[in-house]
Design a protein around this motif. Sequence first.
Motif, mmCIF file in Angstrom:
data_model
loop_
_atom_site.group_PDB
_atom_site.id
_atom_site.type_symbol
_atom_site.label_atom_id
_atom_site.label_comp_id
_atom_site.label_asym_id
_atom_site.label_seq_id
_atom_site.Cartn_x
_atom_site.Cartn_y
_atom_site.Cartn_z
ATOM 1 N N SER A 178 -12.384 -0.598 -1.289
ATOM 2 C CA SER A 178 -13.098 -1.675 -1.976
ATOM 3 C C SER A 178 -14.439 -1.205 -2.523
ATOM 4 O O SER A 178 -15.015 -1.853 -3.397
ATOM 5 N N ARG A 179 -14.931 -0.050 -2.028
ATOM 6 C CA ARG A 179 -16.242 0.431 -2.462
ATOM 7 C C ARG A 179 -16.156 1.460 -3.573
ATOM 8 O O ARG A 179 -17.152 1.776 -4.210
ATOM 9 N N GLY A 180 -14.979 2.022 -3.819
ATOM 10 C CA GLY A 180 -14.882 3.073 -4.821
ATOM 11 C C GLY A 180 -13.535 3.081 -5.502
ATOM 12 O O GLY A 180 -12.667 2.265 -5.245
ATOM 13 N N GLN A 181 -13.367 4.047 -6.398
ATOM 14 C CA GLN A 181 -12.140 4.131 -7.191
ATOM 15 C C GLN A 181 -11.081 4.986 -6.515
ATOM 16 O O GLN A 181 -9.899 4.794 -6.738
ATOM 17 N N LYS A 182 -11.504 5.939 -5.698
ATOM 18 C CA LYS A 182 -10.543 6.804 -5.025
ATOM 19 C C LYS A 182 -9.847 6.050 -3.911
ATOM 20 O O LYS A 182 -10.488 5.408 -3.082
ATOM 21 N N VAL A 183 -8.528 6.117 -3.886
ATOM 22 C CA VAL A 183 -7.742 5.364 -2.911
ATOM 23 C C VAL A 183 -7.481 6.214 -1.679
ATOM 24 O O VAL A 183 -7.037 7.353 -1.769
ATOM 25 N N ARG A 184 -7.764 5.654 -0.524
ATOM 26 C CA ARG A 184 -7.481 6.315 0.752
ATOM 27 C C ARG A 184 -6.330 5.585 1.433
ATOM 28 O O ARG A 184 -6.348 4.366 1.557
ATOM 29 N N GLY A 185 -5.337 6.350 1.878
ATOM 30 C CA GLY A 185 -4.187 5.741 2.527
ATOM 31 C C GLY A 185 -4.393 5.592 4.021
ATOM 32 O O GLY A 185 -5.340 6.123 4.595
ATOM 33 N N ALA A 186 -3.497 4.847 4.660
ATOM 34 C CA ALA A 186 -3.568 4.667 6.107
ATOM 35 C C ALA A 186 -2.169 4.626 6.695
ATOM 36 O O ALA A 186 -1.929 3.977 7.693
ATOM 37 N N SER A 187 -1.237 5.347 6.081
ATOM 38 C CA SER A 187 0.153 5.313 6.523
ATOM 39 C C SER A 187 0.341 6.107 7.806
ATOM 40 O O SER A 187 -0.135 7.245 7.922
ATOM 41 N N THR A 188 1.036 5.527 8.742
ATOM 42 C CA THR A 188 1.377 6.219 9.980
ATOM 43 C C THR A 188 2.583 7.127 9.751
ATOM 44 O O THR A 188 3.244 7.069 8.703
ATOM 45 N N ILE A 189 2.894 7.947 10.738
ATOM 46 C CA ILE A 189 4.095 8.779 10.659
ATOM 47 C C ILE A 189 5.335 7.895 10.555
ATOM 48 O O ILE A 189 6.289 8.224 9.837
ATOM 49 N N SER A 190 5.337 6.764 11.244
ATOM 50 C CA SER A 190 6.472 5.839 11.157
ATOM 51 C C SER A 190 6.641 5.323 9.731
ATOM 52 O O SER A 190 7.768 5.270 9.208
ATOM 53 N N GLN A 191 5.545 4.929 9.098
ATOM 54 C CA GLN A 191 5.611 4.432 7.721
ATOM 55 C C GLN A 191 6.058 5.537 6.768
ATOM 56 O O GLN A 191 6.860 5.291 5.857
ATOM 57 N N GLN A 192 5.537 6.736 6.948
ATOM 58 C CA GLN A 192 5.936 7.847 6.086
ATOM 59 C C GLN A 192 7.422 8.168 6.245
ATOM 60 O O GLN A 192 8.112 8.486 5.270
ATOM 61 N N THR A 193 7.907 8.076 7.481
ATOM 62 C CA THR A 193 9.332 8.332 7.725
ATOM 63 C C THR A 193 10.191 7.284 7.037
ATOM 64 O O THR A 193 11.202 7.611 6.401
ATOM 65 N N ALA A 194 9.798 6.020 7.147
ATOM 66 C CA ALA A 194 10.536 4.940 6.480
ATOM 67 C C ALA A 194 10.585 5.170 4.982
ATOM 68 O O ALA A 194 11.637 5.021 4.344
ATOM 69 N N LYS A 195 9.441 5.550 4.403
ATOM 70 C CA LYS A 195 9.387 5.804 2.961
ATOM 71 C C LYS A 195 10.242 7.004 2.582
ATOM 72 O O LYS A 195 11.046 6.940 1.651
ATOM 73 N N ASN A 196 10.070 8.121 3.303
ATOM 74 C CA ASN A 196 10.780 9.347 2.956
ATOM 75 C C ASN A 196 12.295 9.171 3.016
ATOM 76 O O ASN A 196 13.021 9.654 2.143
ATOM 77 N N VAL A 197 12.767 8.488 4.053
ATOM 78 C CA VAL A 197 14.214 8.406 4.281
ATOM 79 C C VAL A 197 14.873 7.342 3.415
ATOM 80 O O VAL A 197 15.899 7.601 2.763
ATOM 81 N N PHE A 198 14.302 6.153 3.382
ATOM 82 C CA PHE A 198 14.995 5.014 2.776
ATOM 83 C C PHE A 198 14.508 4.639 1.373
ATOM 84 O O PHE A 198 15.222 3.932 0.661
ATOM 85 N N LEU A 199 13.326 5.120 0.982
ATOM 86 C CA LEU A 199 12.722 4.606 -0.254
ATOM 87 C C LEU A 199 12.352 5.737 -1.206
ATOM 88 O O LEU A 199 13.086 6.700 -1.321
#
Length: 232
Positions: A100-121
């Motif tokens: 909210s303070r700047g233009q650069k986006v910082r992520g907060a994905s956990t290993i679980s979220q990354q696994t869900a994305k990598n495998v299914f999406l």
Amino acid sequence: MISIWFRKLLRVVKYLVILALSLVILLAFVPVPVTGVMIERQIQALWNNHKSYELQHDWVPFEQISAAMKQAVVAAEDQKFPDHYGFDTAAIEKALEYNSRGQKVRGASTISQQTAKNVFLWTGRSWFRKGLELVFTGLIELTWGKERILEVYLNSVEFGPGVFGVEAAAQKFFKRPASKLSRHQAALLAAVLPNPLRFKVQSPSPYVYKRQQWILKQMRQLAPIEQRFADN
């Protein structure tokens, strides 16, 4: 007429939910042969006529991955992985405040979220994909367990163009199996994970070297990951 189309839509949604649940349960027990991101990269290579693109992926069981590699990815990507239920709420709040303070986006994905994305999406930042990611993250947390999530993550994460999974990465970059990776090698592999298409294992930038050293320090400070699994 509207009610007919609404019932048809509900029927489609029901079948999709059943399909998703069936796939999640199946992959709790069998090796994952191909992932959504692998398919996406193959399509991109064909679309851009990258004839030299070659996908490398070899599944290995959890026991055949070095303890250093498991420790490195947790230290680098999600230090609270054994303790949360798929989402690191504190990290999400910090990321939202930062973004909210700047233009650069910082992520907060956990290993679980990354696994869900990598495998299914697929990759990308759309709200639709993020919503599906949340659903699949909840499903794998409920049905897989932490050790299985980490096993699938290490076997599906991208370490470079066409290089998926820690076994393929270990063989390509270090000419050894994943079971024989040293702490320094594991930390170097983990150091490129924020952007494996930009950061290179074979020709690390000063930033990657600096990140490798930070990961090694975190690895020493954290309790061994398998001990943390046992404690939970």
